[in-house]
Design a protein around this motif. Structure first.
Motif, PDB file in Angstrom:
ATOM      1  N   GLU A 287       0.738  -1.351  -0.243  1.00 52.34           N
ATOM      2  CA  GLU A 287       0.066   0.059   0.053  1.00 52.34           C
ATOM      3  C   GLU A 287       0.992   1.214  -0.143  1.00 52.34           C
ATOM      4  O   GLU A 287       0.623   2.104  -0.833  1.00 52.34           O
ATOM      5  CB  GLU A 287      -0.924   0.102   1.068  1.00 52.34           C
ATOM      6  CG  GLU A 287      -2.090  -1.165   1.100  1.00 52.34           C
ATOM      7  CD  GLU A 287      -3.082  -1.169   2.499  1.00 52.34           C
ATOM      8  OE1 GLU A 287      -4.023  -1.501   2.299  1.00 52.34           O
ATOM      9  OE2 GLU A 287      -2.481  -0.697   3.472  1.00 52.34           O
TER      10      GLU A 287
ATOM     11  N   VAL B 258       2.196   1.938  -3.398  1.00 57.16           N
ATOM     12  CA  VAL B 258       1.175   2.336  -4.419  1.00 57.16           C
ATOM     13  C   VAL B 258       0.643   3.552  -4.006  1.00 57.16           C
ATOM     14  O   VAL B 258       0.716   4.556  -4.971  1.00 57.16           O
ATOM     15  CB  VAL B 258      -0.107   1.282  -4.345  1.00 57.16           C
ATOM     16  CG1 VAL B 258      -1.402   1.888  -4.854  1.00 57.16           C
ATOM     17  CG2 VAL B 258       0.092   0.035  -4.806  1.00 57.16           C
ATOM     18  N   GLU B 259       0.839   3.968  -2.928  1.00 59.01           N
ATOM     19  CA  GLU B 259       0.574   5.603  -2.604  1.00 59.01           C
ATOM     20  C   GLU B 259       1.590   6.483  -2.838  1.00 59.01           C
ATOM     21  O   GLU B 259       1.381   7.474  -3.325  1.00 59.01           O
ATOM     22  CB  GLU B 259       0.346   5.327  -0.894  1.00 59.01           C
ATOM     23  CG  GLU B 259       0.027   6.928  -0.285  1.00 59.01           C
ATOM     24  CD  GLU B 259      -0.130   7.055   0.930  1.00 59.01           C
ATOM     25  OE1 GLU B 259      -0.119   8.191   1.546  1.00 59.01           O
ATOM     26  OE2 GLU B 259       0.142   5.970   1.771  1.00 59.01           O
TER      27      GLU B 259
ATOM     28  N   ARG C 276       3.685   6.083  -5.530  1.00 62.38           N
ATOM     29  CA  ARG C 276       4.101   5.327  -6.621  1.00 62.38           C
ATOM     30  C   ARG C 276       5.112   6.361  -7.510  1.00 62.38           C
ATOM     31  O   ARG C 276       4.951   7.249  -7.644  1.00 62.38           O
ATOM     32  CB  ARG C 276       3.014   5.233  -7.770  1.00 62.38           C
ATOM     33  CG  ARG C 276       3.285   4.009  -9.078  1.00 62.38           C
ATOM     34  CD  ARG C 276       3.581   2.779  -8.385  1.00 62.38           C
ATOM     35  NE  ARG C 276       3.671   1.979  -9.429  1.00 62.38           N
ATOM     36  CZ  ARG C 276       2.868   1.229 -10.067  1.00 62.38           C
ATOM     37  NH1 ARG C 276       1.611   0.996  -9.672  1.00 62.38           N
ATOM     38  NH2 ARG C 276       3.105   0.506 -11.229  1.00 62.38           N
TER      39      ARG C 276
ATOM     40  N   LEU D  68      -2.706  -7.719  -4.487  1.00 58.96           N
ATOM     41  CA  LEU D  68      -2.695  -6.221  -4.454  1.00 58.96           C
ATOM     42  C   LEU D  68      -1.734  -5.668  -5.346  1.00 58.96           C
ATOM     43  O   LEU D  68      -2.117  -4.693  -6.131  1.00 58.96           O
ATOM     44  CB  LEU D  68      -2.616  -5.779  -2.997  1.00 58.96           C
ATOM     45  CG  LEU D  68      -2.475  -4.157  -2.768  1.00 58.96           C
ATOM     46  CD1 LEU D  68      -3.995  -3.667  -3.297  1.00 58.96           C
ATOM     47  CD2 LEU D  68      -2.298  -3.894  -1.304  1.00 58.96           C
ATOM     48  N   ALA D  69      -0.631  -6.386  -5.427  1.00 62.29           N
ATOM     49  CA  ALA D  69       0.438  -5.503  -6.245  1.00 62.29           C
ATOM     50  C   ALA D  69       0.300  -5.710  -7.774  1.00 62.29           C
ATOM     51  O   ALA D  69       0.541  -4.757  -8.520  1.00 62.29           O
ATOM     52  CB  ALA D  69       1.872  -6.045  -5.994  1.00 62.29           C
TER      53      ALA D  69
ATOM     54  N   ARG E 232      -2.791  -5.892  -9.015  1.00 62.17           N
ATOM     55  CA  ARG E 232      -3.976  -4.974  -9.347  1.00 62.17           C
ATOM     56  C   ARG E 232      -3.543  -3.692  -9.522  1.00 62.17           C
ATOM     57  O   ARG E 232      -4.058  -2.969 -10.494  1.00 62.17           O
ATOM     58  CB  ARG E 232      -5.126  -5.050  -8.280  1.00 62.17           C
ATOM     59  CG  ARG E 232      -5.981  -6.123  -7.900  1.00 62.17           C
ATOM     60  CD  ARG E 232      -7.152  -6.145  -7.098  1.00 62.17           C
ATOM     61  NE  ARG E 232      -6.843  -5.565  -5.872  1.00 62.17           N
ATOM     62  CZ  ARG E 232      -6.681  -6.633  -4.815  1.00 62.17           C
ATOM     63  NH1 ARG E 232      -6.596  -7.945  -5.359  1.00 62.17           N
ATOM     64  NH2 ARG E 232      -6.323  -6.386  -3.560  1.00 62.17           N
ATOM     65  N   HIS E 233      -2.513  -3.279  -9.170  1.00 59.73           N
ATOM     66  CA  HIS E 233      -1.889  -2.076  -9.308  1.00 59.73           C
ATOM     67  C   HIS E 233      -0.778  -2.034 -10.354  1.00 59.73           C
ATOM     68  O   HIS E 233      -0.066  -1.101 -10.251  1.00 59.73           O
ATOM     69  CB  HIS E 233      -1.320  -1.379  -8.153  1.00 59.73           C
ATOM     70  CG  HIS E 233      -2.513  -0.848  -7.252  1.00 59.73           C
ATOM     71  ND1 HIS E 233      -3.153   0.208  -7.290  1.00 59.73           N
ATOM     72  CD2 HIS E 233      -3.102  -1.500  -6.151  1.00 59.73           C
ATOM     73  CE1 HIS E 233      -4.225   0.342  -6.495  1.00 59.73           C
ATOM     74  NE2 HIS E 233      -4.028  -0.663  -5.439  1.00 59.73           N
ATOM     75  N   GLY E 234      -0.393  -3.286 -11.053  1.00 56.32           N
ATOM     76  CA  GLY E 234       0.477  -3.357 -12.238  1.00 56.32           C
ATOM     77  C   GLY E 234       1.718  -3.492 -11.892  1.00 56.32           C
ATOM     78  O   GLY E 234       2.744  -2.900 -12.535  1.00 56.32           O
ATOM     79  N   LEU E 235       2.191  -3.786 -10.718  1.00 59.89           N
ATOM     80  CA  LEU E 235       3.465  -3.930 -10.217  1.00 59.89           C
ATOM     81  C   LEU E 235       3.923  -5.581 -10.694  1.00 59.89           C
ATOM     82  O   LEU E 235       2.869  -6.393 -10.673  1.00 59.89           O
ATOM     83  CB  LEU E 235       3.640  -3.761  -8.753  1.00 59.89           C
ATOM     84  CG  LEU E 235       3.362  -2.506  -7.998  1.00 59.89           C
ATOM     85  CD1 LEU E 235       3.022  -2.457  -6.799  1.00 59.89           C
ATOM     86  CD2 LEU E 235       4.649  -1.660  -8.512  1.00 59.89           C
TER      87      LEU E 235
END
Length: 368
Positions: free
Chosen positions: A166, A169-170, A172, A199-200, A202-205
């Motif tokens: 998180e 992502v915050e 980024r 989670l990673a 979902r955020h394209g990591l």
């Protein structure tokens, strides 16, 4: 720029032809930890800066062969991590890792593994500010390019892993391409971190993870449940023929680190044979070579290639294949990979090959 001398933990015979070959070969670095890249003298200077006494001198700080005990290695790693505290510190160690520890050895590109939990009390944005600035300055001065992999400490909880993702992502940053999973595998089986990895995703990591001492089943979990696109170490994959065939067919990359893994007794039982790497290459797996925690294990990017040249008889073509494989395995986009591969091929063309090793004579039994 002057490269500090290295006291190699794995001595090899003097061979000018091999030395010229490995020094000239281009290298792509996909498995190198920032904390493990800090030179002893830098550790001593950071300790003085922050008023922290060290139990050993800079010269004796890294006891290479004690690291067959993973717990002792991680203890030293945490000491070093605790000394990197402010943006200037992170700038310095990043810059040194990429220049004297990278570009001076022909490293063109490095995906630096960060370990935020290893810097107790340091906010993630502080770490990020320093490493990004260090990477920019290193690229300006030497042309080496860096991106970053944020490592989850597998000895902590799954909830802590989610919190770290998180944070990534915050805050980024384009240069942070993905996440990894490190520290002692026995204390943190990969299934614990499925939620953080999803989670990673979902955020394209992008995702990778260490798997150095666990069973082959752990590799399957990393691929199927955590969605990893490559595996760090992974030597035990060759213990499972069906899994090996799958990884060959799917071109799953394995980022191998000869010197550190031999000392840690993962890739050759500590005997210098590097037999696991040889088995992986012979099986047709996509293998890359890097130096893991270079000064801590008494190595550098050139020396890991040198060790394989002596131990396994690898010469320019096979060593260059490791570099080409690393271009394929890296997380750059296709256009950047194409440009990077062109730089690699131009340097390989200028690399002198060393003579093939002379086979040992076959001793005939005395008929008498």
């Amino acid at each position: 720029m002057t490269r500090p001398s290295t006291t190699w933990s794995t001595p090899v015979p003097t061979d000018p032809a091999i030395d010229a070959m490995v020094a000239t070969l281009p290298k792509i670095s996909l498995h190198c930890h920032l904390i493990g890249s800090v030179a002893p003298q830098t550790v001593a200077e950071l300790a003085r800066k922050h008023g922290v006494p060290l139990e050993r001198s800079a010269e004796d700080l890294y006891d290479h062969h004690s690291y067959e005990d993973l717990g002792e290695f991680l203890r030293v790693l945490d000491v070093v991590g605790s000394l990197i505290r402010d943006p200037d510190d992170f700038h310095r160690v990043t810059y040194e890792s990429l220049t004297t520890g990278g570009a001076d050895h022909g490293v063109l590109y490095r995906e630096v593994h960060l370990s935020p939990p290893g810097h107790a009390g340091v906010p993630y944005p502080t770490l990020l500010e320093g490493v990004l600035a260090g990477a920019r300055d290193a690229e300006t001065d030497t042309g080496v390019r860096a991106t970053f992999v944020v490592g989850i400490c597998r000895e902590r909880s799954g909830a802590a892993a989610v919190e770290l993702v998180e944070q990534v992502v915050e805050h980024r940053a384009d240069e942070v391409l993905g996440i990894g999973l490190d520290y002692a595998e026995v204390n943190g089986p990969p299934g614990r971190f499925v939620e953080a990895y999803r989670l990673a995703a979902r955020h394209g990591l992008r995702r990778t993870a260490h798997s150095e001492s666990g069973p082959p089943r752990h590799v399957e979990v990393l691929l199927d449940e955590l969605g990893c696109s490559r595996i760090d170490h992974g030597y035990h994959v060759v213990d499972d023929p069906a899994l090996t065939r799958r990884c060959v067919e799917e071109r799953v990359p394995f980022t191998c680190t000869p010197v550190s893994s031999d000392i840690g007794r993962y890739s050759g039982s500590g005997d210098g044979s590097h037999r696991r790497i040889a088995e992986m290459v012979d099986a047709g797996l996509l293998v890359t070579i890097d130096s893991d925690d270079p000064p801590m294990f008494g190595t550098d990017p050139t020396h890991d290639y040198r060790v394989l040249a002596h131990a396994l008889g690898y010469r320019r073509d096979q060593l260059a294949t490791f570099t080409r494989s690393a271009v394929e395995a890296c997380w750059l986009d296709d256009s950047d990979k194409t440009a990077l591969l062109a730089r690699v091929e131009a340097m390989v063309a200028l690399t002198p090959d060393a003579p093939a090793p002379v086979p040992a004579p076959v001793l005939q039994e005395d008929p008498a």
